[in-house]
Scaffold this motif. Structure first.
Motif, PDB file in Angstrom:
ATOM      1  N   ILE A   7       0.864  -1.182   0.000  1.00 51.74           N
ATOM      2  CA  ILE A   7       0.000   0.000   0.000  1.00 51.74           C
ATOM      3  C   ILE A   7       0.903   1.235   0.000  1.00 51.74           C
ATOM      4  O   ILE A   7       1.772   1.353   0.859  1.00 51.74           O
ATOM      5  CB  ILE A   7      -0.876   0.036   1.279  1.00 51.74           C
ATOM      6  CG1 ILE A   7      -1.606  -1.285   1.497  1.00 51.74           C
ATOM      7  CG2 ILE A   7      -1.839   1.227   1.256  1.00 51.74           C
ATOM      8  CD1 ILE A   7      -2.805  -1.496   0.622  1.00 51.74           C
ATOM      9  N   PRO A   8       0.714   2.151  -0.949  1.00 51.67           N
ATOM     10  CA  PRO A   8       1.521   3.368  -0.919  1.00 51.67           C
ATOM     11  C   PRO A   8       0.996   4.367   0.111  1.00 51.67           C
ATOM     12  O   PRO A   8      -0.185   4.690   0.126  1.00 51.67           O
ATOM     13  CB  PRO A   8       1.379   3.920  -2.336  1.00 51.67           C
ATOM     14  CG  PRO A   8       0.092   3.374  -2.853  1.00 51.67           C
ATOM     15  CD  PRO A   8      -0.195   2.102  -2.099  1.00 51.67           C
ATOM     16  N   ILE A   9       1.878   4.830   0.976  1.00 56.06           N
ATOM     17  CA  ILE A   9       1.519   5.834   1.983  1.00 56.06           C
ATOM     18  C   ILE A   9       2.191   7.140   1.578  1.00 56.06           C
ATOM     19  O   ILE A   9       3.399   7.189   1.401  1.00 56.06           O
ATOM     20  CB  ILE A   9       2.019   5.408   3.387  1.00 56.06           C
ATOM     21  CG1 ILE A   9       1.505   4.005   3.759  1.00 56.06           C
ATOM     22  CG2 ILE A   9       1.596   6.433   4.441  1.00 56.06           C
ATOM     23  CD1 ILE A   9       0.015   3.896   3.877  1.00 56.06           C
ATOM     24  N   GLU A  10       1.380   8.177   1.422  1.00 50.58           N
ATOM     25  CA  GLU A  10       1.926   9.453   0.964  1.00 50.58           C
ATOM     26  C   GLU A  10       2.360  10.317   2.135  1.00 50.58           C
ATOM     27  O   GLU A  10       1.617  10.491   3.102  1.00 50.58           O
ATOM     28  CB  GLU A  10       0.875  10.177   0.122  1.00 50.58           C
ATOM     29  CG  GLU A  10       1.459  11.377  -0.595  1.00 50.58           C
ATOM     30  CD  GLU A  10       0.472  11.977  -1.597  1.00 50.58           C
ATOM     31  OE1 GLU A  10      -0.546  11.342  -1.896  1.00 50.58           O
ATOM     32  OE2 GLU A  10       0.728  13.095  -2.045  1.00 50.58           O
ATOM     33  N   CYS A  11       3.545  10.892   2.018  1.00 48.87           N
ATOM     34  CA  CYS A  11       4.063  11.797   3.041  1.00 48.87           C
ATOM     35  C   CYS A  11       3.375  13.146   2.895  1.00 48.87           C
ATOM     36  O   CYS A  11       3.294  13.694   1.794  1.00 48.87           O
ATOM     37  CB  CYS A  11       5.574  11.944   2.873  1.00 48.87           C
ATOM     38  SG  CYS A  11       6.293  13.180   3.977  1.00 48.87           S
ATOM     39  N   SER A  12       2.882  13.683   4.000  1.00 44.37           N
ATOM     40  CA  SER A  12       2.172  14.963   3.936  1.00 44.37           C
ATOM     41  C   SER A  12       3.152  16.122   3.774  1.00 44.37           C
ATOM     42  O   SER A  12       2.769  17.226   3.415  1.00 44.37           O
ATOM     43  CB  SER A  12       1.328  15.147   5.194  1.00 44.37           C
ATOM     44  OG  SER A  12       2.147  15.078   6.340  1.00 44.37           O
ATOM     45  N   THR A  18       5.676   5.998   0.061  1.00 44.21           N
ATOM     46  CA  THR A  18       6.450   4.855   0.525  1.00 44.21           C
ATOM     47  C   THR A  18       5.525   3.645   0.578  1.00 44.21           C
ATOM     48  O   THR A  18       4.458   3.704   1.173  1.00 44.21           O
ATOM     49  CB  THR A  18       7.028   5.134   1.925  1.00 44.21           C
ATOM     50  OG1 THR A  18       7.785   6.338   1.880  1.00 44.21           O
ATOM     51  CG2 THR A  18       7.924   3.985   2.390  1.00 44.21           C
ATOM     52  N   LYS A  19       5.929   2.580  -0.069  1.00 41.08           N
ATOM     53  CA  LYS A  19       5.095   1.381  -0.063  1.00 41.08           C
ATOM     54  C   LYS A  19       5.374   0.535   1.175  1.00 41.08           C
ATOM     55  O   LYS A  19       6.523   0.260   1.507  1.00 41.08           O
ATOM     56  CB  LYS A  19       5.353   0.549  -1.322  1.00 41.08           C
ATOM     57  CG  LYS A  19       4.691   1.149  -2.537  1.00 41.08           C
ATOM     58  CD  LYS A  19       4.816   0.224  -3.720  1.00 41.08           C
ATOM     59  CE  LYS A  19       4.022   0.794  -4.892  1.00 41.08           C
ATOM     60  NZ  LYS A  19       4.148  -0.055  -6.090  1.00 41.08           N
ATOM     61  N   LYS A  20       4.283   0.177   1.839  1.00 39.17           N
ATOM     62  CA  LYS A  20       4.392  -0.698   2.998  1.00 39.17           C
ATOM     63  C   LYS A  20       3.451  -1.868   2.786  1.00 39.17           C
ATOM     64  O   LYS A  20       2.370  -1.706   2.206  1.00 39.17           O
ATOM     65  CB  LYS A  20       3.987   0.053   4.280  1.00 39.17           C
ATOM     66  CG  LYS A  20       4.937   1.177   4.663  1.00 39.17           C
ATOM     67  CD  LYS A  20       6.264   0.635   5.116  1.00 39.17           C
ATOM     68  CE  LYS A  20       7.209   1.766   5.535  1.00 39.17           C
ATOM     69  NZ  LYS A  20       8.561   1.245   5.819  1.00 39.17           N
TER      70      LYS A  20
END
Ligand SMILES: [Zn+2]
Length: 69
Positions: A7-12, A18-20
Motif C-alpha cells: 500500500i503506498p503511503i503518501e508523506c504529507s 512509501t510502499k508498505k
C-alpha cells in the motif's frame, strides 16, 4: 492473504509515496519518511487502499477463471 500486498503511503510533507505491506501496516501505527517526517497511518486512507487491493484481486480471479475455460 493480502498481507504481502503493498500500500503506498503518501508523506504529507514531501509527497513521497512509501510502499508498505499490509502485514506491516497492521502492526504499525506510524512510520518515518525518508525526509524525516513522522507519518501516522491514516485508517481511512488505509481502508480506501485496501478496497483497491480487493478490487484488483477480484479482477485477477475473474481473469483466472477465463483462463481456465
Ligand atoms: Zn517525506
Amino acid at each position: 492473504m493480502f498481507d504481502k500486498a503493498e500500500i503506498p503511503i503518501e508523506c504529507s510533507n514531501c509527497g513521497r509515496k512509501t510502499k508498505k505491506t499490509v502485514a506491516w501496516l497492521k502492526n504499525n501505527k506510524a512510520f518515518t519518511c525518508g525526509c524525516g517526517t513522522r507519518i501516522s497511518i491514516n485508517a481511512s486512507q488505509f481502508n480506501r487502499e485496501m478496497k483497491k487491493v480487493d478490487k484488483s484481486v477480484d479482477e485477477f480471479k475473474r481473469a483466472l477463471k477465463r483462463f481456465g475455460k
